[in-house]
Design a protein around this motif. Structure first.
Motif, PDB file in Angstrom:
ATOM      1  N   ARG A 206      48.604  77.485  85.548  1.00 29.79           N
ATOM      2  CA  ARG A 206      47.645  77.142  84.479  1.00 29.79           C
ATOM      3  C   ARG A 206      48.272  77.232  83.094  1.00 29.79           C
ATOM      4  O   ARG A 206      47.568  77.305  82.093  1.00 29.79           O
ATOM      5  N   MET A 207      49.563  77.245  83.027  1.00 29.82           N
ATOM      6  CA  MET A 207      50.273  77.487  81.771  1.00 29.82           C
ATOM      7  C   MET A 207      50.815  76.165  81.229  1.00 29.82           C
ATOM      8  O   MET A 207      51.381  75.369  81.975  1.00 29.82           O
ATOM      9  N   LEU A 208      50.628  75.931  79.929  1.00 30.17           N
ATOM     10  CA  LEU A 208      51.174  74.729  79.296  1.00 30.17           C
ATOM     11  C   LEU A 208      51.914  75.104  78.011  1.00 30.17           C
ATOM     12  O   LEU A 208      51.728  76.217  77.487  1.00 30.17           O
ATOM     13  N   THR A 209      52.723  74.174  77.526  1.00 30.66           N
ATOM     14  CA  THR A 209      53.451  74.404  76.276  1.00 30.66           C
ATOM     15  C   THR A 209      53.176  73.267  75.299  1.00 30.66           C
ATOM     16  O   THR A 209      52.927  72.134  75.700  1.00 30.66           O
ATOM     17  N   GLU A 210      53.228  73.602  74.015  1.00 32.82           N
ATOM     18  CA  GLU A 210      52.945  72.623  72.967  1.00 32.82           C
ATOM     19  C   GLU A 210      53.585  73.080  71.665  1.00 32.82           C
ATOM     20  O   GLU A 210      54.176  74.170  71.607  1.00 32.82           O
ATOM     21  N   THR A 211      53.443  72.244  70.631  1.00 25.41           N
ATOM     22  CA  THR A 211      53.953  72.655  69.312  1.00 25.41           C
ATOM     23  C   THR A 211      52.900  72.591  68.205  1.00 25.41           C
ATOM     24  O   THR A 211      53.058  73.217  67.170  1.00 25.41           O
ATOM     25  N   ASP A 212      51.835  71.805  68.391  1.00 22.27           N
ATOM     26  CA  ASP A 212      50.910  71.507  67.298  1.00 22.27           C
ATOM     27  C   ASP A 212      51.678  70.879  66.127  1.00 22.27           C
ATOM     28  O   ASP A 212      51.278  70.997  64.980  1.00 22.27           O
ATOM     29  N   CYS A 213      52.763  70.223  66.443  1.00 21.97           N
ATOM     30  CA  CYS A 213      53.609  69.560  65.441  1.00 21.97           C
ATOM     31  C   CYS A 213      52.742  68.781  64.457  1.00 21.97           C
ATOM     32  O   CYS A 213      51.861  68.041  64.888  1.00 21.97           O
ATOM     33  N   PRO A 214      52.912  68.911  63.156  1.00 20.30           N
ATOM     34  CA  PRO A 214      54.000  69.607  62.439  1.00 20.30           C
ATOM     35  C   PRO A 214      53.676  71.053  62.045  1.00 20.30           C
ATOM     36  O   PRO A 214      54.387  71.634  61.216  1.00 20.30           O
ATOM     37  N   ASP A 215      52.641  71.637  62.625  1.00 16.97           N
ATOM     38  CA  ASP A 215      52.253  73.004  62.238  1.00 16.97           C
ATOM     39  C   ASP A 215      52.794  74.045  63.214  1.00 16.97           C
ATOM     40  O   ASP A 215      53.519  73.711  64.144  1.00 16.97           O
ATOM     41  N   LEU A 216      52.416  75.286  63.000  1.00 17.02           N
ATOM     42  CA  LEU A 216      52.723  76.413  63.891  1.00 17.02           C
ATOM     43  C   LEU A 216      54.182  76.462  64.359  1.00 17.02           C
ATOM     44  O   LEU A 216      54.464  76.393  65.559  1.00 17.02           O
ATOM     45  N   PRO A 217      55.119  76.609  63.420  1.00 17.50           N
ATOM     46  CA  PRO A 217      56.539  76.627  63.790  1.00 17.50           C
ATOM     47  C   PRO A 217      56.902  77.824  64.666  1.00 17.50           C
ATOM     48  O   PRO A 217      56.209  78.843  64.650  1.00 17.50           O
ATOM     49  N   VAL A 218      57.980  77.676  65.402  1.00 14.55           N
ATOM     50  CA  VAL A 218      58.503  78.799  66.189  1.00 14.55           C
ATOM     51  C   VAL A 218      59.244  79.768  65.254  1.00 14.55           C
ATOM     52  O   VAL A 218      59.606  79.404  64.137  1.00 14.55           O
ATOM     53  N   GLN A 219      59.461  80.984  65.735  1.00 17.63           N
ATOM     54  CA  GLN A 219      60.108  82.023  64.935  1.00 17.63           C
ATOM     55  C   GLN A 219      61.425  81.538  64.313  1.00 17.63           C
ATOM     56  O   GLN A 219      61.673  81.725  63.130  1.00 17.63           O
ATOM     57  N   ARG A 220      62.248  80.881  65.112  1.00 17.78           N
ATOM     58  CA  ARG A 220      63.557  80.428  64.665  1.00 17.78           C
ATOM     59  C   ARG A 220      63.491  79.464  63.475  1.00 17.78           C
ATOM     60  O   ARG A 220      64.389  79.431  62.643  1.00 17.78           O
ATOM     61  N   TYR A 221      62.428  78.676  63.396  1.00 14.28           N
ATOM     62  CA  TYR A 221      62.280  77.716  62.298  1.00 14.28           C
ATOM     63  C   TYR A 221      60.991  77.981  61.530  1.00 14.28           C
ATOM     64  O   TYR A 221      60.258  77.069  61.179  1.00 14.28           O
ATOM     65  N   ARG A 222      60.732  79.243  61.292  1.00 17.13           N
ATOM     66  CA  ARG A 222      59.445  79.694  60.777  1.00 17.13           C
ATOM     67  C   ARG A 222      59.037  79.016  59.466  1.00 17.13           C
ATOM     68  O   ARG A 222      57.864  78.867  59.183  1.00 17.13           O
ATOM     69  N   ARG A 223      60.026  78.647  58.637  1.00 18.32           N
ATOM     70  CA  ARG A 223      59.676  78.063  57.342  1.00 18.32           C
ATOM     71  C   ARG A 223      59.601  76.546  57.389  1.00 18.32           C
ATOM     72  O   ARG A 223      59.360  75.902  56.379  1.00 18.32           O
ATOM     73  N   LEU A 224      59.864  75.985  58.543  1.00 19.40           N
ATOM     74  CA  LEU A 224      59.906  74.526  58.648  1.00 19.40           C
ATOM     75  C   LEU A 224      58.690  73.999  59.405  1.00 19.40           C
ATOM     76  O   LEU A 224      57.939  74.762  60.008  1.00 19.40           O
ATOM     77  N   GLU A 225      58.545  72.697  59.376  1.00 14.96           N
ATOM     78  CA  GLU A 225      57.530  72.068  60.216  1.00 14.96           C
ATOM     79  C   GLU A 225      58.007  72.141  61.666  1.00 14.96           C
ATOM     80  O   GLU A 225      59.210  72.113  61.927  1.00 14.96           O
ATOM     81  N   SER A 226      57.058  72.187  62.587  1.00 12.82           N
ATOM     82  CA  SER A 226      57.462  72.194  63.994  1.00 12.82           C
ATOM     83  C   SER A 226      57.708  70.762  64.472  1.00 12.82           C
ATOM     84  O   SER A 226      57.226  69.800  63.860  1.00 12.82           O
ATOM     85  N   ARG A 227      58.461  70.645  65.546  1.00 13.98           N
ATOM     86  CA  ARG A 227      58.803  69.369  66.161  1.00 13.98           C
ATOM     87  C   ARG A 227      58.617  69.482  67.667  1.00 13.98           C
ATOM     88  O   ARG A 227      58.816  70.565  68.228  1.00 13.98           O
ATOM     89  N   PRO A 228      58.306  68.379  68.347  1.00 16.14           N
ATOM     90  CA  PRO A 228      58.088  68.480  69.805  1.00 16.14           C
ATOM     91  C   PRO A 228      59.233  69.157  70.557  1.00 16.14           C
ATOM     92  O   PRO A 228      59.002  69.883  71.528  1.00 16.14           O
ATOM     93  N   TRP A 229      60.474  68.963  70.118  1.00 18.23           N
ATOM     94  CA  TRP A 229      61.599  69.560  70.849  1.00 18.23           C
ATOM     95  C   TRP A 229      61.642  71.078  70.713  1.00 18.23           C
ATOM     96  O   TRP A 229      62.376  71.753  71.445  1.00 18.23           O
ATOM     97  N   HIS A 230      60.848  71.643  69.786  1.00 16.38           N
ATOM     98  CA  HIS A 230      60.778  73.111  69.679  1.00 16.38           C
ATOM     99  C   HIS A 230      60.081  73.751  70.886  1.00 16.38           C
ATOM    100  O   HIS A 230      60.109  74.970  71.006  1.00 16.38           O
ATOM    101  N   VAL A 231      59.479  72.965  71.745  1.00 17.60           N
ATOM    102  CA  VAL A 231      58.874  73.559  72.957  1.00 17.60           C
ATOM    103  C   VAL A 231      59.918  74.324  73.769  1.00 17.60           C
ATOM    104  O   VAL A 231      59.574  75.231  74.506  1.00 17.60           O
ATOM    105  N   GLN A 232      61.188  73.936  73.631  1.00 21.33           N
ATOM    106  CA  GLN A 232      62.208  74.678  74.395  1.00 21.33           C
ATOM    107  C   GLN A 232      62.211  76.160  74.016  1.00 21.33           C
ATOM    108  O   GLN A 232      62.485  77.012  74.857  1.00 21.33           O
ATOM    109  N   PHE A 233      61.877  76.480  72.760  1.00 17.93           N
ATOM    110  CA  PHE A 233      61.859  77.884  72.346  1.00 17.93           C
ATOM    111  C   PHE A 233      60.587  78.584  72.839  1.00 17.93           C
ATOM    112  O   PHE A 233      60.576  79.788  73.062  1.00 17.93           O
TER     113      PHE A 233
END
Ligand SMILES: [Zn+2]
Length: 266
Positions: A206-233
């Motif tokens: 029941r687990m899925l992954t997403e980015t809400d791109c361009p919002d909710l960045p991952v820790q590594r890119y916390r100051r940037l917009e998120s991108r779909p490829w950030h799902v790897q993190f």
């Protein structure tokens, strides 16, 4: 993390967002190169529907149409009929797969609660009628959300809770209703303990992954917009939390994506 071969999934990206417009081609090319094999572009506003429909003709990109609870002014008398038409249009078959982003948000008060509830009910019922999954946004609204399901007599809902941030108790209730829980950038924040609990709690199927791109960045890119490829993190973080390999998490998420959005081709 080793690259996962094209089976990363971003079930919630706002590719129609005006902030991405100039760079969209590059963003999609990089995402594909980084192993993202499926993106569900969600609409937030009425004006985004045609953009999402156009995007959903690109390989690996699919669409969800709806009105986000932030934009009740977009919900007019004719909107429900227009939504039905867009969701059932032959040219969108197999490409526009879901109703979203829909839900309730009382973070900033309940002044427009009635409007939000009315458009949420209508969109949810349309999804039921058309047998389409829903992409749910719920903030400070869980009792209202479960209240709507009860009121509409829906014991089961096909869909997912985007950016799930609830407690384990809420997670259990959502899972009991058949919903999937989707995780994004904030699960990678070191202090996000409640999210970490939910990420450990959710069953693998029941687990899925997403980015809400361009919002909710991952820790590594916390100051940037998120991108779909950030799902790897996000995958990497889920793997750490669940004591699994990233490859295993990615393949579980891929199977869930297939089951939820493509039930006709198992
Ligand atoms: Zn969203």
């Amino acid at each position: 993390m080793n690259q996962v071969n094209g089976n990363l999934v971003d079930v919630h990206a706002h590719l129609a967002d005006v902030r991405l417009r100039e760079r969209l081609e590059l963003i999609l090319a990089v995402s594909e190169h980084q192993g993202v094999g499926g993106i569900l572009a969600n609409a937030a506003r009425r004006t985004e529907w045609s953009i999402v429909c156009d995007l959903s003709r690109q390989p690996g990109v699919f669409g969800a149409l709806g009105i986000h609870p932030f934009f009740p002014e977009d919900w007019r008398e004719e909107t429900l009929a227009e939504l039905r038409q867009a969701l059932t249009a032959p040219e969108n078959r197999g490409r526009v797969l879901a109703v979203g982003e829909i839900g309730l948000d009382f973070q900033y008060g309940r002044d427009n609660a009635e409007q939000q509830l009315a458009m949420f009910r209508a969109q949810l019922q349309l999804a039921q009628e058309l047998n389409l999954p829903v992409c749910l946004h719920n903030r400070k609204s869980w009792p209202d959300f479960f209240g709507v399901l009860k009121e509409l007599g829906l014991s089961q809902v096909r869909g997912y809770c985007h950016h799930f941030t609830g407690s384990v108790d809420i997670a259990r209730e959502a899972l009991d209703r058949g919903l999937y829980l989707s995780f994004c950038g904030p699960v990678t924040y070191p202090g996000a303990h409640r999210l970490h609990q939910a990420a450990r709690y959710v069953p693998a199927d029941r687990m899925l992954t997403e980015t809400d791109c361009p919002d909710l960045p991952v820790q590594r890119y916390r100051r940037l917009e998120s991108r779909p490829w950030h799902v790897q993190f996000v995958v990497q973080c889920l793997a750490e939390l669940r004591n699994e390999t990233p490859e295993r998490v990615a393949s579980q998420v891929w199977a869930n994506w297939q089951r939820l959005f493509f039930p006709d081709n198992p």
